[in-house]
Scaffold this motif. Structure first.
Motif, PDB file in Angstrom:
ATOM      1  N   GLN A  26     -80.318  -2.013 -31.892  1.00 26.73           N
ATOM      2  CA  GLN A  26     -79.992  -1.480 -32.727  1.00 26.73           C
ATOM      3  C   GLN A  26     -79.246  -0.233 -32.171  1.00 26.73           C
ATOM      4  OE1 GLN A  26     -83.732  -0.751 -34.812  1.00 26.73           O
ATOM      5  NE2 GLN A  26     -83.223  -2.187 -36.323  1.00 26.73           N
ATOM      6  N   GLN A  27     -79.703   0.374 -31.196  1.00 25.58           N
ATOM      7  CA  GLN A  27     -78.858   1.438 -30.207  1.00 25.58           C
ATOM      8  C   GLN A  27     -77.814   1.050 -29.807  1.00 25.58           C
ATOM      9  OE1 GLN A  27     -81.885   2.305 -27.013  1.00 25.58           O
ATOM     10  NE2 GLN A  27     -83.223   3.626 -28.419  1.00 25.58           N
ATOM     11  N   LEU A  28     -77.476  -0.110 -29.415  1.00 20.42           N
ATOM     12  CA  LEU A  28     -76.326  -0.722 -28.810  1.00 20.42           C
ATOM     13  C   LEU A  28     -75.198  -0.520 -30.256  1.00 20.42           C
ATOM     14  CD1 LEU A  28     -74.339  -1.496 -26.662  1.00 20.42           C
ATOM     15  CD2 LEU A  28     -75.151  -3.656 -26.996  1.00 20.42           C
ATOM     16  N   PHE A  29     -75.758  -0.950 -31.313  1.00 17.09           N
ATOM     17  CA  PHE A  29     -74.906  -1.105 -32.493  1.00 17.09           C
ATOM     18  C   PHE A  29     -74.611   0.327 -32.911  1.00 17.09           C
ATOM     19  CE2 PHE A  29     -75.054  -0.245 -37.004  1.00 17.09           C
ATOM     20  CZ  PHE A  29     -73.891  -1.137 -37.463  1.00 17.09           C
ATOM     21  N   VAL A  30     -75.367   1.387 -32.757  1.00 20.29           N
ATOM     22  CA  VAL A  30     -75.138   2.762 -33.389  1.00 20.29           C
ATOM     23  C   VAL A  30     -74.145   3.402 -32.307  1.00 20.29           C
ATOM     24  CG1 VAL A  30     -76.195   4.992 -33.551  1.00 20.29           C
ATOM     25  CG2 VAL A  30     -77.221   2.885 -34.735  1.00 20.29           C
ATOM     26  N   ALA A  31     -74.466   2.993 -31.029  1.00 13.72           N
ATOM     27  CA  ALA A  31     -73.657   3.419 -30.048  1.00 13.72           C
ATOM     28  C   ALA A  31     -72.028   3.043 -30.257  1.00 13.72           C
ATOM     29  CB  ALA A  31     -73.941   3.365 -28.670  1.00 13.72           C
ATOM     30  N   ALA A  32     -72.081   1.842 -30.147  1.00 12.78           N
ATOM     31  CA  ALA A  32     -70.503   1.193 -30.630  1.00 12.78           C
ATOM     32  C   ALA A  32     -69.945   1.866 -31.878  1.00 12.78           C
ATOM     33  CB  ALA A  32     -70.527  -0.465 -30.564  1.00 12.78           C
ATOM     34  N   TYR A  33     -70.724   1.687 -32.903  1.00 17.25           N
ATOM     35  CA  TYR A  33     -70.139   2.221 -34.283  1.00 17.25           C
ATOM     36  C   TYR A  33     -69.810   3.826 -34.075  1.00 17.25           C
ATOM     37  CZ  TYR A  33     -70.324   3.281 -39.303  1.00 17.25           C
ATOM     38  OH  TYR A  33     -69.943   3.742 -40.592  1.00 17.25           O
ATOM     39  N   ALA A  48     -69.092  -3.120 -34.446  1.00 17.04           N
ATOM     40  CA  ALA A  48     -70.249  -2.554 -33.879  1.00 17.04           C
ATOM     41  C   ALA A  48     -71.247  -3.659 -33.545  1.00 17.04           C
ATOM     42  CB  ALA A  48     -70.552  -1.455 -34.370  1.00 17.04           C
ATOM     43  N   THR A  49     -71.435  -4.622 -34.888  1.00 18.25           N
ATOM     44  CA  THR A  49     -72.308  -5.513 -34.703  1.00 18.25           C
ATOM     45  C   THR A  49     -71.926  -6.671 -33.881  1.00 18.25           C
ATOM     46  OG1 THR A  49     -72.529  -5.393 -37.130  1.00 18.25           O
ATOM     47  CG2 THR A  49     -73.133  -7.509 -36.465  1.00 18.25           C
ATOM     48  N   ARG A  50     -70.697  -6.996 -33.572  1.00 21.44           N
ATOM     49  CA  ARG A  50     -70.271  -8.003 -32.626  1.00 21.44           C
ATOM     50  C   ARG A  50     -70.456  -7.352 -31.049  1.00 21.44           C
ATOM     51  NH1 ARG A  50     -64.997 -11.225 -34.599  1.00 21.44           N
ATOM     52  NH2 ARG A  50     -66.178 -12.633 -33.131  1.00 21.44           N
ATOM     53  N   THR A  51     -70.483  -6.239 -30.880  1.00 14.27           N
ATOM     54  CA  THR A  51     -70.716  -5.586 -29.675  1.00 14.27           C
ATOM     55  C   THR A  51     -72.240  -5.651 -29.347  1.00 14.27           C
ATOM     56  OG1 THR A  51     -68.983  -4.009 -29.798  1.00 14.27           O
ATOM     57  CG2 THR A  51     -70.739  -3.350 -28.236  1.00 14.27           C
TER      58      THR A  51
END
Length: 94
Positions: A26-33, A48-51
């Motif tokens: 979830q942190q990676l999703f938020v960071a990418a978004y 961001a989801t695909r990241t």
């Protein structure tokens, strides 16, 4: 009567209690978004989801992005980023 609010940068967002409650993915999703949005002004939940997650198809990423964007913990972090209160978000949805 719209006032422009500054957005919290990612390095500051990572220090918040809300961000630290997220799972690593979830942190990676938020960071990418957030990073994508700050970079070019386009916030793309599907990218961001695909990241952050392994998605077999773009359709899976699209469907998954809806549930991520509705996750209460992710919403709390994004409220901090956009400097909005939950009530403001609710009023926009109405």
């Amino acid at each position: 009567m719209s006032e422009t609010k500054t957005r919290m940068i990612l390095s500051e967002l990572r220090l918040t209690a809300e961000y630290q409650k997220l799972t690593p993915k979830q942190q990676l999703f938020v960071a990418a978004y957030v990073d994508g949005g700050l970079l070019d002004g386009h916030y793309d939940p599907i990218a961001a989801t695909r990241t952050a997650y392994t998605c077999k198809t773009p359709e899976v990423a699209r469907i998954m992005s809806y549930s991520l964007m509705a996750n209460i913990r992710i919403v709390a972090v994004l409220n901090r980023h956009f400097q909005t209160e939950p009530i403001e978000e609710f009023m926009v949805m109405l």
